[in-house]
Design a protein around this motif. Structure first.
Motif, PDB file in Angstrom:
ATOM      1  N   THR A 154      83.647 -45.530  27.116  1.00  0.00           N
ATOM      2  CA  THR A 154      83.434 -46.558  26.093  1.00  0.00           C
ATOM      3  C   THR A 154      82.405 -46.120  25.051  1.00  0.00           C
ATOM      4  O   THR A 154      82.645 -46.230  23.839  1.00  0.00           O
ATOM      5  CB  THR A 154      82.978 -47.874  26.750  1.00  0.00           C
ATOM      6  N   ALA A 155      81.247 -45.630  25.495  1.00  0.00           N
ATOM      7  CA  ALA A 155      80.204 -45.214  24.551  1.00  0.00           C
ATOM      8  C   ALA A 155      80.659 -44.006  23.742  1.00  0.00           C
ATOM      9  O   ALA A 155      80.357 -43.895  22.547  1.00  0.00           O
ATOM     10  CB  ALA A 155      78.915 -44.884  25.313  1.00  0.00           C
ATOM     11  N   TYR A 156      81.387 -43.108  24.372  1.00  0.00           N
ATOM     12  CA  TYR A 156      81.924 -41.944  23.678  1.00  0.00           C
ATOM     13  C   TYR A 156      82.824 -42.384  22.516  1.00  0.00           C
ATOM     14  O   TYR A 156      82.672 -41.932  21.376  1.00  0.00           O
ATOM     15  CB  TYR A 156      82.713 -41.089  24.675  1.00  0.00           C
ATOM     16  N   LEU A 157      83.760 -43.273  22.822  1.00  0.00           N
ATOM     17  CA  LEU A 157      84.693 -43.743  21.788  1.00  0.00           C
ATOM     18  C   LEU A 157      83.961 -44.526  20.700  1.00  0.00           C
ATOM     19  O   LEU A 157      84.336 -44.456  19.515  1.00  0.00           O
ATOM     20  CB  LEU A 157      85.774 -44.619  22.430  1.00  0.00           C
ATOM     21  N   LEU A 158      82.935 -45.264  21.077  1.00  0.00           N
ATOM     22  CA  LEU A 158      82.185 -46.042  20.099  1.00  0.00           C
ATOM     23  C   LEU A 158      81.462 -45.131  19.109  1.00  0.00           C
ATOM     24  O   LEU A 158      81.473 -45.377  17.893  1.00  0.00           O
ATOM     25  CB  LEU A 158      81.182 -46.946  20.812  1.00  0.00           C
ATOM     26  N   VAL A 159      80.836 -44.057  19.607  1.00  0.00           N
ATOM     27  CA  VAL A 159      80.160 -43.104  18.721  1.00  0.00           C
ATOM     28  C   VAL A 159      81.165 -42.415  17.809  1.00  0.00           C
ATOM     29  O   VAL A 159      80.923 -42.237  16.611  1.00  0.00           O
ATOM     30  CB  VAL A 159      79.363 -42.064  19.538  1.00  0.00           C
ATOM     31  N   VAL A 160      82.311 -42.028  18.372  1.00  0.00           N
ATOM     32  CA  VAL A 160      83.351 -41.409  17.544  1.00  0.00           C
ATOM     33  C   VAL A 160      83.782 -42.369  16.446  1.00  0.00           C
ATOM     34  O   VAL A 160      83.956 -41.972  15.287  1.00  0.00           O
ATOM     35  CB  VAL A 160      84.569 -40.997  18.407  1.00  0.00           C
ATOM     36  N   ALA A 161      83.945 -43.641  16.792  1.00  0.00           N
ATOM     37  CA  ALA A 161      84.349 -44.642  15.803  1.00  0.00           C
ATOM     38  C   ALA A 161      83.342 -44.739  14.663  1.00  0.00           C
ATOM     39  O   ALA A 161      83.710 -44.778  13.487  1.00  0.00           O
ATOM     40  CB  ALA A 161      84.510 -46.011  16.476  1.00  0.00           C
ATOM     41  N   LEU A 162      82.053 -44.773  14.997  1.00  0.00           N
ATOM     42  CA  LEU A 162      81.020 -44.875  13.964  1.00  0.00           C
ATOM     43  C   LEU A 162      81.004 -43.633  13.080  1.00  0.00           C
ATOM     44  O   LEU A 162      80.820 -43.726  11.857  1.00  0.00           O
ATOM     45  CB  LEU A 162      79.651 -45.080  14.622  1.00  0.00           C
ATOM     46  N   LEU A 163      81.201 -42.457  13.668  1.00  0.00           N
ATOM     47  CA  LEU A 163      81.229 -41.225  12.878  1.00  0.00           C
ATOM     48  C   LEU A 163      82.441 -41.177  11.967  1.00  0.00           C
ATOM     49  O   LEU A 163      82.385 -40.602  10.872  1.00  0.00           O
ATOM     50  CB  LEU A 163      81.209 -40.012  13.804  1.00  0.00           C
ATOM     51  N   MET A 164      83.545 -41.769  12.407  1.00  0.00           N
ATOM     52  CA  MET A 164      84.746 -41.808  11.570  1.00  0.00           C
ATOM     53  C   MET A 164      84.461 -42.500  10.233  1.00  0.00           C
ATOM     54  O   MET A 164      85.001 -42.131   9.200  1.00  0.00           O
ATOM     55  CB  MET A 164      85.861 -42.570  12.284  1.00  0.00           C
ATOM     56  N   LEU A 165      83.598 -43.512  10.292  1.00  0.00           N
ATOM     57  CA  LEU A 165      83.279 -44.260   9.076  1.00  0.00           C
ATOM     58  C   LEU A 165      82.584 -43.388   8.035  1.00  0.00           C
ATOM     59  O   LEU A 165      82.628 -43.684   6.842  1.00  0.00           O
ATOM     60  CB  LEU A 165      82.378 -45.449   9.413  1.00  0.00           C
ATOM     61  N   THR A 166      81.937 -42.339   8.481  1.00  0.00           N
ATOM     62  CA  THR A 166      81.209 -41.473   7.552  1.00  0.00           C
ATOM     63  C   THR A 166      82.091 -40.370   6.973  1.00  0.00           C
ATOM     64  O   THR A 166      81.643 -39.619   6.119  1.00  0.00           O
ATOM     65  CB  THR A 166      80.008 -40.813   8.255  1.00  0.00           C
ATOM     66  N   SER A 167      83.336 -40.258   7.461  1.00  0.00           N
ATOM     67  CA  SER A 167      84.169 -39.119   7.077  1.00  0.00           C
ATOM     68  C   SER A 167      84.451 -39.087   5.580  1.00  0.00           C
ATOM     69  O   SER A 167      84.430 -38.011   4.969  1.00  0.00           O
ATOM     70  CB  SER A 167      85.479 -39.131   7.861  1.00  0.00           C
TER      71      SER A 167
END
Length: 461
Positions: free
Chosen positions: A54-67
């Protein structure tokens, strides 16, 4: 009619970014089958251990926003290198982690790398591939990345059974080095001229919103609607409203929220999110059911998912070409109806389904689910102007990871156990798994409404 040629350098650039993204998803999906062992080794509950996913996917999600921001200020090679370094550092931490919390920390650093790699692969496609071949190359990129969930459970199960779970992270290192060599020599190193500044305020607001939402879901483990759940939910809603308002007023947007004016794009996004949430929920719950109820080994639990995952990966280019030839309506309709029928069958069988039945049902489940998933993102991108494709790419990839975290959290809530004997744990896990499948079936049925609205409002082919 002659198609515009796509250079080999572009193709290898897609491959390099996709392999790094593949590595991130492989380690994420391979960890699901290790949870019963990690629970015993680190003396943690299922609700705690599931944060590795869950935390892994959440961090990936937040980083996606910066792409979209990093695409505007960094070259593709620079973006790739940031992701590669983060992934490798996190991987090494995970290898040597003596405690659960250090393992979780390493996974979060790896998530940063995955968060840079996944949108980069599709950004190369959107910016370098002609529209006439967009579906085909989306299928090509998806094929490489989707091999990870196909191989992940088997890889995790076999490696854990024979070498121990730490070897999951050791073996992946040579793969990342191959990716580095391909990326260094093929990814474009021309830095954009944009002076766009990072929208820190907007990022903080949406970060608070997403984290609060996941924490609120996690609190439901108590089985009661507590004050903490209500407060976290309110914080999530207020922060999201604040983000939207800040983005509307700013000339420096984290993502272009105006794309949500397209009702068809929103519906395509909902279809995409539904299929991803259910996929991650089932992928999380099925290995737990296999081991805790059926008594299989980690290796067998992984092999149950393999046939369906491999077939799902193999048809990704076919589904992409189907969009190029037929447009979005027919593939989305066929996929959505097929998905619902499979989920109904799955729900009826779930209380007493055995290993062979799980394997067969999961094959059909993946084939139907992947058709809606593969086509929905391409259909959404087609609804906006070409210059907005980067923002839509970021939105879809962010939603994919965040809704995956939601699906994993919900699955963990359904299959949590309080028994102290193997028999009690087996029974409770089976009951929770059955309830999860029925719940997912209802969600799939609701998504048909979104499909109808999409077809009525879409403007692209």
């Amino acid at each position: 009619m002659n198609e515009e040629k796509v250079s080999s350098r572009v193709i290898w650039s897609i491959v390099a970014a996709a392999i790094l993204g593949f590595s991130g998803i492989l380690t994420e999906t391979s960890m699901n089958v290790t949870f019963p062992e990690l629970i015993q080794q680190f003396h943690q509950s299922m609700g705690t251990v599931q944060w590795l996913t869950t935390a892994y996917l959440l961090v990936v999600a937040l980083l996606m926003l910066t792409s979209a921001h990093f695409n505007a200020i960094l070259s593709k090679r620079q973006t790739y290198m940031i992701g590669w370094i983060a992934f490798v550092v996190g991987d090494i931490i995970a290898i040597i982690a003596p405690s659960f919390w250090l393992l979780l920390f390493g996974r979060l650093i790896m998530a940063v790398g995955t968060g840079f790699a996944l949108p980069l692969a599709f950004n190369v496609i959107f910016t370098s591939v002609p529209m006439s071949q967009l579906g085909k190359y989306m299928g090509f990129g998806t094929l490489i990345i989707s091999l990870a969930p196909a191989l992940g459970p088997v890889y995790g199960g076999v490696v854990t059974y024979t070498l121990g779970w730490r070897a999951i992270f050791m073996i992946i290192l040579p793969v990342t080095i191959i990716s580095l060599l391909i990326g260094w020599f093929n990814l474009d190193n021309q830095k954009p001229t944009s002076k766009n500044k990072f929208a820190y305020g907007q990022f903080i607001l949406i970060g608070i919103s997403l984290v609060s939402a996941i924490l609120a879901l996690g609190q439901l483990e108590s089985g009661r609607l507590t004050a903490a759940i209500i407060i976290l939910a309110l914080v999530a809603i207020v922060a999201m409203i604040g983000f939207i308002q800040a983005a509307k007023r700013s000339t420096n947007q984290l993502i272009d929220v105006s794309v949500f004016r397209s009702k068809a794009l929103v519906m395509a996004l909902l279809i995409y999110a539904t299929s991803q949430a259910i996929n991650l929920a089932v992928n999380f719950a099925l290995p737990q059911y296999s081991q805790l109820t059926l008594g299989t080994t980690t290796m067998v639990a992984g092999f149950i998912l393999m046939p369906g995952s491999l077939l799902g990966s193999a048809v990704a280019p076919v589904y992409g070409s189907m969009y190029d030839r037929l447009g979005a309506n027919k593939p989305l309709t066929w996929g959505s109806l097929g998905f619902l029928v499979v989920m109904i069958i799955f729900s009826v069988m779930a209380p007493n389904i055995a290993t062979i039945g799980l394997t067969v049902v999961y094959v059909v489940f993946t084939l139907a689910r992947n058709l809606t998933f593969s086509v929905a993102m391409t259909a959404g991108v087609a609804e906006v102007k070409p210059q907005q494709s980067g923002d839509v790419n970021a939105i879809f990839n962010t939603v994919q990871q965040f809704i995956g975290a939601v699906g994993t959290t919900v699955a963990a809530l359904f299959i949590q156990t309080s028994g102290t004997t193997k028999a009690a744990i087996a029974t409770q896990t089976a009951t929770g798994f059955s309830h999860l499948i029925w719940f997912s079936t209802v969600i799939v049925a609701i998504s048909l409404i979104w499909l109808v609205i999409y077809m009525k409002t879409k403007t692209a082919k």
